[in-house]
Design a protein around this motif. Sequence first.
Motif: not given
Length: 151
Positions: A1-3, A5-6
Motif C-alpha cells: 500500500m505504501r509503495k 501511495l509513493i
Amino acid sequence: MRKLLIGFTALFTICLTSCSENYSNGERIGVITQFSNSGVMFKSHEGHLNVTQTGMNSSVPFDFSINNDHEDEALIKTIDSAAQYGWKVKLVYHETFGKNLLSNRGDTDHFITKCEVLEKNFGNAFNGKSNQVTGKVIDTIYVVIMNPNKK
C-alpha cells in the motif's frame, strides 16, 4: 500500500511539474460577442470571440479569460468596449497546460495578453455616431434563388 501511495505521489508531482505555463502562443481575429466578470469563488473576466476569416464568421468559437494573477485594466477596458460596439479585434493569447487546475485564474486555459483594435466600424456601420453609410463593404452575403416548380 505504501509503495502504491509513493508511486501515485511521484506520478502526480511529475505531471504537475512537467506542465507548461506557456504551452502555446497565438492570435485570433474576430468580433467579441460576450465579455463578463463571473465566478462563484474566484471572479474572473471571461469572453467569447466569433472568429472571422476574410470578413465572414467562422463556425469555430474561441473562449478566453483574463488572467486573475495579472489583470490589466486597460486591456479589460479595450475588450469591454470592443464587445459593446462590435469592433473587429486581434487577441494575442497564451495557452497553459495543467497550471489552471482549480480555475482560480479563469475558466479557460487561453489567457489574453494583448487586444489590438483592427476596425471600429466592423459589423456596425453607424457605430452610434452617424446616420450616413460610408459605402464601405462590411460583409458579403450570398443568395441562392432556386426554381420552386423544378423537381
